[in-house]
Structure formats: C-alpha cells, structure tokens
Design an enzyme around this catalytic site. Structure first.
Site, mmCIF file in Angstrom:
data_model
loop_
_atom_site.group_PDB
_atom_site.id
_atom_site.type_symbol
_atom_site.label_atom_id
_atom_site.label_comp_id
_atom_site.label_asym_id
_atom_site.label_seq_id
_atom_site.Cartn_x
_atom_site.Cartn_y
_atom_site.Cartn_z
ATOM 1 N N CYS A 2 0.623 -1.090 0.001
ATOM 2 C CA CYS A 2 -0.064 0.039 -0.195
ATOM 3 C C CYS A 2 0.849 1.349 -0.190
ATOM 4 O O CYS A 2 1.822 1.171 0.693
ATOM 5 C CB CYS A 2 -0.962 -0.023 1.316
ATOM 6 S SG CYS A 2 -2.176 -1.267 1.430
ATOM 7 N N ARG A 27 4.059 -0.427 -4.889
ATOM 8 C CA ARG A 27 3.725 -0.984 -3.400
ATOM 9 C C ARG A 27 2.346 -1.532 -3.273
ATOM 10 O O ARG A 27 2.167 -2.206 -2.454
ATOM 11 C CB ARG A 27 3.629 0.313 -2.276
ATOM 12 C CG ARG A 27 4.773 1.136 -2.206
ATOM 13 C CD ARG A 27 4.717 2.162 -1.340
ATOM 14 N NE ARG A 27 4.630 1.919 -0.020
ATOM 15 C CZ ARG A 27 5.581 1.500 0.942
ATOM 16 N NH1 ARG A 27 6.886 1.716 0.557
ATOM 17 N NH2 ARG A 27 5.162 1.117 2.062
ATOM 18 N N TRP A 74 -2.942 -2.754 -1.581
ATOM 19 C CA TRP A 74 -2.265 -4.226 -1.772
ATOM 20 C C TRP A 74 -3.198 -4.922 -0.687
ATOM 21 O O TRP A 74 -2.650 -4.579 0.377
ATOM 22 C CB TRP A 74 -0.742 -4.413 -1.549
ATOM 23 C CG TRP A 74 -0.422 -5.718 -2.191
ATOM 24 C CD1 TRP A 74 -0.008 -6.365 -2.955
ATOM 25 C CD2 TRP A 74 -0.316 -6.947 -1.228
ATOM 26 N NE1 TRP A 74 0.352 -7.782 -3.313
ATOM 27 C CE2 TRP A 74 0.269 -7.925 -2.014
ATOM 28 C CE3 TRP A 74 -0.391 -6.934 0.131
ATOM 29 C CZ2 TRP A 74 0.539 -9.279 -1.361
ATOM 30 C CZ3 TRP A 74 -0.297 -8.320 0.700
ATOM 31 C CH2 TRP A 74 0.345 -9.426 0.121
ATOM 32 N N ASN A 100 -1.692 2.267 5.754
ATOM 33 C CA ASN A 100 -0.984 1.200 5.441
ATOM 34 C C ASN A 100 -0.265 0.300 6.592
ATOM 35 O O ASN A 100 0.143 0.914 7.587
ATOM 36 C CB ASN A 100 0.330 1.636 4.573
ATOM 37 C CG ASN A 100 1.408 0.640 4.261
ATOM 38 O OD1 ASN A 100 1.311 -0.533 4.294
ATOM 39 N ND2 ASN A 100 2.559 1.062 4.143
ATOM 40 N N GLY A 101 -0.599 -1.116 6.605
ATOM 41 C CA GLY A 101 -0.378 -1.752 7.811
ATOM 42 C C GLY A 101 -1.324 -2.719 8.212
ATOM 43 O O GLY A 101 -2.436 -2.861 7.293
ATOM 44 N N GLU A 480 18.625 -16.405 -8.605
ATOM 45 C CA GLU A 480 18.288 -15.067 -8.864
ATOM 46 C C GLU A 480 17.554 -15.246 -10.374
ATOM 47 O O GLU A 480 16.377 -14.686 -10.609
ATOM 48 C CB GLU A 480 19.324 -13.928 -8.834
ATOM 49 C CG GLU A 480 18.931 -12.715 -9.280
ATOM 50 C CD GLU A 480 17.694 -12.161 -8.467
ATOM 51 O OE1 GLU A 480 17.411 -12.396 -7.552
ATOM 52 O OE2 GLU A 480 17.444 -10.876 -8.775
ATOM 53 N N LYS A 484 13.612 -14.187 -10.960
ATOM 54 C CA LYS A 484 13.234 -13.234 -11.971
ATOM 55 C C LYS A 484 12.415 -13.728 -13.050
ATOM 56 O O LYS A 484 11.384 -13.266 -13.448
ATOM 57 C CB LYS A 484 14.436 -12.605 -12.867
ATOM 58 C CG LYS A 484 15.392 -11.790 -12.081
ATOM 59 C CD LYS A 484 14.739 -10.380 -11.831
ATOM 60 C CE LYS A 484 14.087 -10.539 -10.470
ATOM 61 N NZ LYS A 484 14.952 -10.023 -9.096
ATOM 62 N N GLU A 487 8.612 -14.765 -11.499
ATOM 63 C CA GLU A 487 7.891 -13.556 -10.887
ATOM 64 C C GLU A 487 7.447 -12.568 -11.896
ATOM 65 O O GLU A 487 6.293 -11.991 -11.736
ATOM 66 C CB GLU A 487 8.719 -12.704 -9.721
ATOM 67 C CG GLU A 487 9.572 -12.026 -10.314
ATOM 68 C CD GLU A 487 10.517 -11.075 -9.211
ATOM 69 O OE1 GLU A 487 9.729 -10.602 -8.290
ATOM 70 O OE2 GLU A 487 11.510 -10.900 -9.164
ATOM 71 N N HIS A 503 20.289 -36.130 -7.329
ATOM 72 C CA HIS A 503 19.526 -36.377 -6.056
ATOM 73 C C HIS A 503 18.171 -36.191 -6.004
ATOM 74 O O HIS A 503 17.420 -36.187 -5.041
ATOM 75 C CB HIS A 503 20.178 -35.778 -4.767
ATOM 76 C CG HIS A 503 21.620 -36.115 -4.728
ATOM 77 N ND1 HIS A 503 22.064 -37.116 -4.231
ATOM 78 C CD2 HIS A 503 22.516 -35.276 -4.989
ATOM 79 C CE1 HIS A 503 23.475 -37.140 -4.330
ATOM 80 N NE2 HIS A 503 23.830 -35.828 -4.760
ATOM 81 N N LYS A 602 6.023 -4.115 -4.261
ATOM 82 C CA LYS A 602 7.673 -3.956 -4.253
ATOM 83 C C LYS A 602 8.220 -4.085 -2.763
ATOM 84 O O LYS A 602 9.224 -4.834 -2.272
ATOM 85 C CB LYS A 602 8.366 -2.785 -4.885
ATOM 86 C CG LYS A 602 9.748 -2.653 -4.687
ATOM 87 C CD LYS A 602 10.144 -2.174 -5.936
ATOM 88 C CE LYS A 602 11.686 -2.198 -6.113
ATOM 89 N NZ LYS A 602 12.118 -3.253 -6.378
HETATM 90 C C1 F6R Z 1 12.322 -10.066 -6.306
HETATM 91 C C2 F6R Z 1 12.272 -9.068 -5.297
HETATM 92 C C3 F6R Z 1 11.899 -9.375 -4.055
HETATM 93 C C4 F6R Z 1 12.677 -8.730 -2.972
HETATM 94 C C5 F6R Z 1 12.166 -9.001 -1.622
HETATM 95 C C6 F6R Z 1 12.994 -7.953 -0.357
HETATM 96 O O1 F6R Z 1 12.783 -9.260 -7.635
HETATM 97 O O2 F6R Z 1 12.416 -7.910 -5.627
HETATM 98 O O3 F6R Z 1 12.362 -10.759 -3.767
HETATM 99 O O4 F6R Z 1 13.998 -8.816 -3.207
HETATM 100 O O5 F6R Z 1 10.972 -8.768 -1.408
HETATM 101 O O6 F6R Z 1 12.848 -6.787 -0.663
HETATM 102 P P1 F6R Z 1 13.854 -6.037 0.109
HETATM 103 O O7 F6R Z 1 15.092 -5.815 -0.485
HETATM 104 O O8 F6R Z 1 13.243 -4.252 -0.028
HETATM 105 O O9 F6R Z 1 13.855 -6.093 1.659
#
Ligand code: F6R
Length: 607
Positions: A2, A27, A74, A100-101, A480, A484, A487, A503, A602
């Site tokens: 949010c 957000r 969100w 937000n929360g 990673e 990517k 997601e 395994h 995010k």
């Molecule tokens: C993936 C991604 C998430 C963040 C995770 C931690 O692309 O962005 O997996 O890495 O939510 O977020 P931060 O770094 O803001 O603590």
C-alpha cells in the site's frame, strides 16, 4: 504494501496526489482512491484496478482544492472491491483516513464499536476511522492519539477532518511515512518518490510519532503528546532517476542502469594502493572487527540471493564463517547470536517487515547489526547501528535488478575490507579492486546482447518449465535468474546447485524442460560441464551462460549466452545480467505486466 500520499499547501492537490500515487503504485495496485478537500466538502473517488482507472474516473468530476490524501492498495483484510478501497470514512463522512499496515485487534474493536457505528467495508482501516470518530471533539490529532493507544498492529496513516480544513494528521508505527517540506506546503508519503519533483527536504517519521501538518506549520509529537523536534534531511535522489527515460519499462531501464549505478556503490570506497575497501558503516575499530568470529546475513528474496554471494566472499576472503538466513525464518528460530556475531540486514526498500523484525531480534540478542540498504532514511537504515547505503537510486520495477547488483558490490567491499584485516593478501586485494573497476565496461558488453537474448526468449516462449543450474558463486545467480523468470513471466522455474540435480530433480527432465546453466570458467567449470552432460543425456534443451571464447561448450549447448570473464568472486555481477534480460524479454513477449507482476508488491511491509 500500500502506498499513501498526502498534500497540504496552496497548489491544486489533485495532480500532486495522482502523480504521487503513480510513483507509489509499485507498493500495491489492486485498487486506489483519493480525497480532496474542496470548499466545505471532501470529495472521495475510489476505483478498483490501477491508478489509470482512478484517473479516468476522476475526469468525470470537478475537483479543486489544496488539501487531500490518496492511497493505492495491496489487499490484506478484505478482498479487492470498491468498498474495501481507501480512503475510509467514519459514520459522518467527515473523518477520512488512508492506512498502510495491519490493525491486529480490529475484530475486537469492531465488536465494541458496532452498536454505535455502521461499517461499509471488511477492512481493518475502517474500524480505525470509527475509533477515531469515537474520540473526536474538534481536535483531530488528539483523537488520533487516543485511538492509536487502543490499537495493536502496524500503521502508517494520514487522516483529515472536514471540520479542520487545511490540516492533515499522520502517524507511524511499523509502516514508513516521510514528510517533504516545501515552501508553506507539505507532502506526506510512504517513501520520498512522490515528493522528489517538489522538494528534497524530508523529515522521516519514527515509530510512535504523530505529525500535525497544515499549510503553515508542521508539528511533531509522540503518541504520549510530547513535542518532538527534528531537522529535515536532504535527499540526493532526483526526479529524473525516477523516470523511464525512453525505456519501455522501468525494469529495462534499471537493468541498463547497472553499469552506471554500480559505480555509485563503490565510488570513494575502493583503495587500489592498499588492495582494500573503506566502508565507514562498520562503526567499529580494527580491534573490534578482528574479534568478529561469525557473520549472519538476513534478507528476503533477491536480497537473500545477493547475501548468498556475500557468504562466499566473507568465507573466502576473510575466513569468517557466514550464514544467510531468510528473515522470515530467522525471526522465529532460536538463532544463536552473540556480541562477536556481525549481522547484516540486506534490503532494497529497508521496509521489509520480516527483515525489520529479524533486525530487532538480532539486536535483542546482543548482535552487532548493520544495514545494507538502498532507500535513504528507511526503517532498516534507522534501526541498525551503522551500515552502508548501496546507492542504486530509485528502483521502481517490482522485480529487483540494479539493487541486487549494488548489494552484491557492497557485500564484496565489506568482504575485501574485513579480509585485509584477516588473511587477504594485498596482491589479491589489488586484483579484486581492479576487477571491480572493470565491471561497468563488462556489463555494457552483456547489455549489448539484449537483442540476441530477446531472440532466445522468442525461441523458448512456448515452454512452461525451466531449470536454472549453477555451482559455487553461480548458485545464487541461478536462484536469482529463476526468481526473475517466475515472478515476471509466471513460468514455472526451479534453481538447483548443479551437483544436487541427480538427487531427485533430474527426474523432471525431458525434452520439454529447458535448462539454463551457468558454466563460466572458474574452479567448478569442469564439474558444471559434467552436470550439463547429465542434462543433455535426458534430452533437455540446454542454454548456457559461458565465458567468451569458450569453444568447448558449443558441443553441449542448444544455445549460448557469452559473457566476459572476470574474477570468480565478481562473476555474479556479470552473469546475472543475461538472466535478467532473458526474463525481461520473455515477460514482454508473453504480454505480462513487467513492472507490476500479479500478486506482488515491491515493499513487503506485512508479515
Ligand atoms: C524480487 C524482489 C523481492 C525482494 C524482496 C526483499 O525481484 O524484488 O524478492 O528482493 O521482497 O525486498 P527488500 O530488498 O526491499 O527487502
């Protein structure tokens, strides 16, 4: 999760709020709403879906006024609906709130309030609006204070009341809020991005603080009604960094930003002459640093994969046993931390709820806790007793790219610095420093292959499953790359250390299951080639990330993405980039919402 924006001043609030929401859309983006105080009325408009929908809807309204608040959601409590979208109001419609929360005791509060109040939504936020109403007697700040004393949970909130026009009240506990200070005007937001176009002077609210903001003054208090005095901080990020600058998506821009922003991570911190790095963030003298006998890295998602690269570096360069703990697990385990344990919390946003909770837990246990954070003034930056900003600039695509690179860089610098105090020779230190200085040009060579990688994505777009394999320093790269891809494309993918395939997971392989393997020329090269042979024997298509000029791998690969060679510990800075580009192009080809993939936000500010 949010995003909140508020404005009070002399300008038209509506464009400021809408543009601010667009900055915060990362957000959360399932619904949005806005309220502007105009004359003696407050006009509330909400809509399900993206900010664009809200914007369209607003075109049918005549809205003018210089005080307002807005929210992008969100969903946590209550589904995605018009009723559940913010802002929420009390029974009179005069008290209006964005939040937000999570209000954890909202059910109890709702029960207590329900005889005298009627509720329109399923949200915890609406309960808070009615709770404030029950204390309101002409002073909004006091009513908010009293209501918050009854609340358990987390909040960043902004409230307004039509009986007190030209006033906003903001409060924070666990969810971030910043106040931009202009000339007789104030901007309130979940982070600084909505205010960058207007001011770089920012006051960050701390937990337990409440702000009363009008076009004439900003007054801060504790929830116990004590005045708090704070200076505004100057924020270096500027508006241009938060624009797409001609790229189709923020993610692509941020991938291409990497050769530039990595320099911001190491500028002024490398010492070629002494083969070391200098980061002030340890906040310890050399004697204290030498006593560190264990390192724990706490992080989530992509940040945890950057942390894994850090583990290899700390162990190899400094000889210090290092663990990576996913923050959501760390906080609920009997973790062993003492005063000789150095804990790094790694986070782009600095607002990830699990990482914040893990920081608090590590501090309670007496650990030395430092932050490796991107967002200036964020909670983790403030909760830790030192650390380093990674200087990646605003990262607006939900999928992290440049922040990962800069986290890896800062972790490498810490490992070099600690290593030089322990066992790293000046010669190896020098080679590492030189190697880092060469990275931007090598990154550009990979980025120049974007179109070839796009063609590869086109070729593989029909597959529903992918494997990513790597060993040693490239295992986190495989993780990673896989994250990517899943997601932003929603394609199923898994990542394994090369040696672990046999395994169990190898049972999945067939001609329908492409494998992306990182086989750059390092100490595990031969081992990885054997793993790739195992994959080929199961007829799986093989895409390799290999070192430029390596002819030997040609016979093993269906397709190859070549990368320039670098020192083994630095490889993740280069080898991750083709995987970022592959995921990006695949997402575009499949018509996905690259910057705002479904179900994600995010900053994960809830547990
Ligand atoms: C993936 C991604 C998430 C963040 C995770 C931690 O692309 O962005 O997996 O890495 O939510 O977020 P931060 O770094 O803001 O603590």
């Amino acid at each position: 999760m949010c995003g909140i924006v508020g404005y009070v001043g002399k300008k038209e609030a509506l464009p400021i709020l809408i543009n601010g929401l667009r900055r915060l859309e990362y957000r959360g983006y399932d619904s949005a709403g806005i309220v502007v105080h105009s004359g003696d009325k407050a006009l509330v408009v909400k809509s399900v879906g993206r900010i664009d929908h809200l914007h369209e809807k607003l075109k049918g309204h005549k809205i003018s006024g210089s005080v307002g608040i807005a929210h992008t959601r969100w969903a946590t409590h209550g589904g995605v609906s018009h009723e559940n979208a913010h802002p929420h109001m009390d029974c009179s419609g005069q008290l209006i709130l964005v939040h937000n929360g999570i209000i954890e005791n909202y059910r109890e509060l709702k029960k207590e309030l329900s005889s005298k109040h009627s509720f329109k939504s399923e949200t915890d936020t609406e309960v808070l609006a009615h709770l404030i109403e029950s204390y309101y007697d002409g002073d909004l700040r006091k009513a908010v204070e009293k209501a918050l004393s009854k609340v358990r949970g987390t909040y960043g909130l902004v409230a307004m009341h039509t009986q007190e026009p030209n006033k906003l009240v903001a409060a924070r506990l666990g969810s971030p809020l910043a106040i931009g200070v202009g000339d007789n005007e104030y901007y309130i937001a979940s982070d600084t991005s909505p205010m960058l176009a207007h001011t770089q002077q920012v006051i960050f609210l701390d937990d337990g603080e409440i702000a009363e903001v009008t076009d004439k003054h900003l007054q801060l208090y504790t929830l116990e009604d004590q005045r708090v005095y704070k200076q505004a901080e100057h924020i270096d990020w500027d508006e241009a960094q938060a624009e797409k600058q001609g790229y189709d998506h923020f993610m692509l821009k941020e991938i291409f930003d990497q050769p530039t922003v990595i320099q911001d991570a190491y500028r002024g911190r490398l010492d070629l002459e002494n083969g070391t790095a200098h980061l002030g963030g340890f906040n310890m003298n050399e004697e204290q640093l030498r006593q560190i006998n264990r390192i724990v890295l706490i992080a989530c998602g992509t940040a945890s994969y950057a942390a894994m690269v850090g583990k290899y570096a700390f162990e190899r360069l400094a000889g210090i046993p290092t663990e990576v703990d996913v923050a959501s697990e760390f906080r609920y385990r009997d973790t062993i931390i003492d005063e000789h344990t150095l804990v790094f919390a790694v986070s782009q946003s600095g607002e990830t709820a699990d990482t914040i909770a893990a920081v608090k837990e590590a501090k309670r246990k007496g650990g030395v806790v430092r932050g490796i954070v991107n967002v200036v003034g964020s909670t983790i930056a403030r909760e830790t007793d030192g650390g380093t900003y990674i200087h990646a600039g605003p990262e607006l695509a939900v999928a992290s790219t440049k922040a990962y690179t800069n986290m890896v860089t800062v972790l490498l610098l810490y490992a070099i610095q600690l290593g030089r105090l322990k066992r790293l020779t000046i010669a190896t230190g020098e080679r590492l420093v030189k190697g880092i200085l060469e990275i931007p040009d090598k990154m550009k060579q990979v980025l120049a292959q974007s179109e070839q990688i796009k063609a590869l994505a086109e070729k593989y777009k029909g597959y529903g499953d992918f494997f990513f394999l790597g060993r040693g320093i490239n295992y986190p790269v495989a993780l990673e790359g896989s994250l990517k891809l899943k997601e932003i494309t929603y394609i199923h993918s898994e990542a394994y250390p090369g040696g672990e395939m046999k395994h169990g997971p190898i049972a999945l392989l067939s001609g329908e299951f492409p494998v992306m393997a990182i086989v750059t020329k390092n100490q595990l090269y031969e081992k990885m080639l054997s793993n790739v042979e195992e994959v080929r024997a199961r007829n799986a298509p093989v895409i390799l990330v290999a070192t430029e000029g390596d002819e030997q791998v040609k016979s093993l690969a269906t397709d190859i993405m070549y990368v320039p060679s670098t020192m083994e510990l630095l490889e993740p800075l280069i080898n991750t980039i083709p995987l970022q580009l592959f995921a990006y192009h695949m997402a575009v080809i499949l018509g996905r919402d690259v910057d705002r993939p479904r179900n994600l936000a995010k900053s994960v500010t809830v547990e």
